[in-house]
Scaffold this active site. Structure first.
Site, short mmCIF file in Angstrom:
data_model
loop_
_atom_site.label_atom_id
_atom_site.label_comp_id
_atom_site.label_asym_id
_atom_site.label_seq_id
_atom_site.Cartn_x
_atom_site.Cartn_y
_atom_site.Cartn_z
N GLY A 47 -2.53 11.17 -6.25
CA GLY A 47 -1.23 11.71 -6.62
C GLY A 47 -0.50 12.18 -5.39
O GLY A 47 -1.09 12.34 -4.31
N LEU A 101 -4.00 15.30 0.09
CA LEU A 101 -3.58 14.58 1.29
C LEU A 101 -2.97 15.51 2.33
O LEU A 101 -2.93 15.18 3.51
CB LEU A 101 -2.59 13.47 0.93
N HIS A 142 -2.52 19.96 -10.34
CA HIS A 142 -2.54 19.97 -8.87
C HIS A 142 -1.18 19.52 -8.32
O HIS A 142 -0.60 20.17 -7.44
CB HIS A 142 -3.67 19.06 -8.36
N GLU A 143 -0.68 18.39 -8.84
CA GLU A 143 0.58 17.85 -8.30
C GLU A 143 1.75 18.79 -8.61
O GLU A 143 2.61 19.01 -7.75
CB GLU A 143 0.85 16.45 -8.85
N HIS A 146 2.30 21.72 -6.34
CA HIS A 146 3.02 21.45 -5.09
C HIS A 146 4.51 21.78 -5.21
O HIS A 146 5.16 22.11 -4.22
CB HIS A 146 2.89 19.98 -4.69
NI NI Z 1 -2.15 17.78 -3.15
#
Ligand code: NI
Length: 177
Positions: A47, A101, A142-143, A146
Site C-alpha cells: 500500500g 516503505l 495503516h494507510e 498516513h
Molecule cells: Ni506505511
C-alpha cells in the site's frame, strides 16, 4: 507516469494532516494515482499513501496478491481509496507485524482493530463501502494513518517488538511493507 522517491520517517510531510480531495475525477488526481501505483509496484509494496510521495492529499492505494513470500497473508483487492473514513466494528484488536516503505528495513508489532468498515470514493468518484477484517483491515488502517500524520512505530505498544527485518526474521518470513 513515474516512480517517485518515497519520503522517509523524519520528513515533515509524513507528520502532517493531509487535505481532502475536492475535485473527483480530475486529470491531476489520475496523474497522482498513476505515480502512486508505479511507485508501489516498483517497490513491491502492499500500500501507499499520497503523503509518502510528498503530496498532502487524502488518497491511498493498496492491494496484495497471493504471494509465496507471505503465505500467511490473505489477498486484498487492488483499491484506490479517496477521502476515506474508517469505523471500528468491534473493540477487538489484533497485534501483528507491519512494515512501511517510509521506514525501510524495519518491522514492528502493531495493534489494530480486527474488523472495520471503510468508506470513500474511487478515482471516478464512485462510492466504496466495505466491511473487512484481519490483514485487509490492518492494511487500510495503516494507510489511512498516513493521512493523519501517523507512522506505525507510533502505535507500537512495546518497543522491544520493533527492529530490523533481517534480525527479527532471519529466515525471511515477515510481513509485506
Ligand atoms: Ni506505511
Amino acid at each position: 507516469m513515474a516512480v517517485k522517491p518515497v519520503r522517509r520517517m523524519g520528513d515533515p510531510v509524513l507528520l502532517a494532516r493531509a487535505q481532502p480531495v475536492e475535485k473527483i475525477p480530475s486529470p491531476a488526481l489520475d496523474a497522482l494515482i498513476q505515480d502512486m501505483k508505479d511507485t508501489m509496484t516498483a517497490l513491491d509494496g502492499a500500500g501507499l499513501a499520497a503523503p509518502q510521495i510528498g503530496v498532502p492529499l487524502r488518497v491511498v492505494i493498496f492491494g496484495v496478491q497471493a504471494n509465496p513470500r507471505y503465505p500467511q497473508v490473505a489477498e486484498v483487492p487492488m483499491t484506490i481509496l479517496i477521502n476515506p473514513v474508517i469505523e471500528a466494528l468491534s473493540a477487538d484488536e489484533d497485534e501483528d507485524w507491519e512494515g512501511c516503505l517510509s521506514v525501510p528495513g524495519m518491522r514492528g508489532l502493531v495493534p489494530r482493530h480486527r474488523r472495520i468498515r471503510y468508506r470513500g470514493v474511487d478515482a471516478a468518484g464512485r462510492p466504496i463501502d466495505r466491511e473487512v477484517e484481519g490483514f485487509h483491515a490492518r492494511v487500510v488502517q495503516h494507510e489511512c494513518d498516513h493521512l493523519d500524520g501517523i507512522l506505525y512505530p507510533m502505535r507500537i505498544r512495546d518497543l522491544r517488538h520493533f527492529g530490523y527485518e533481517t534480525i527479527l526474521f532471519p529466515d525471511g518470513v515477515g510481513a509485506p511493507d
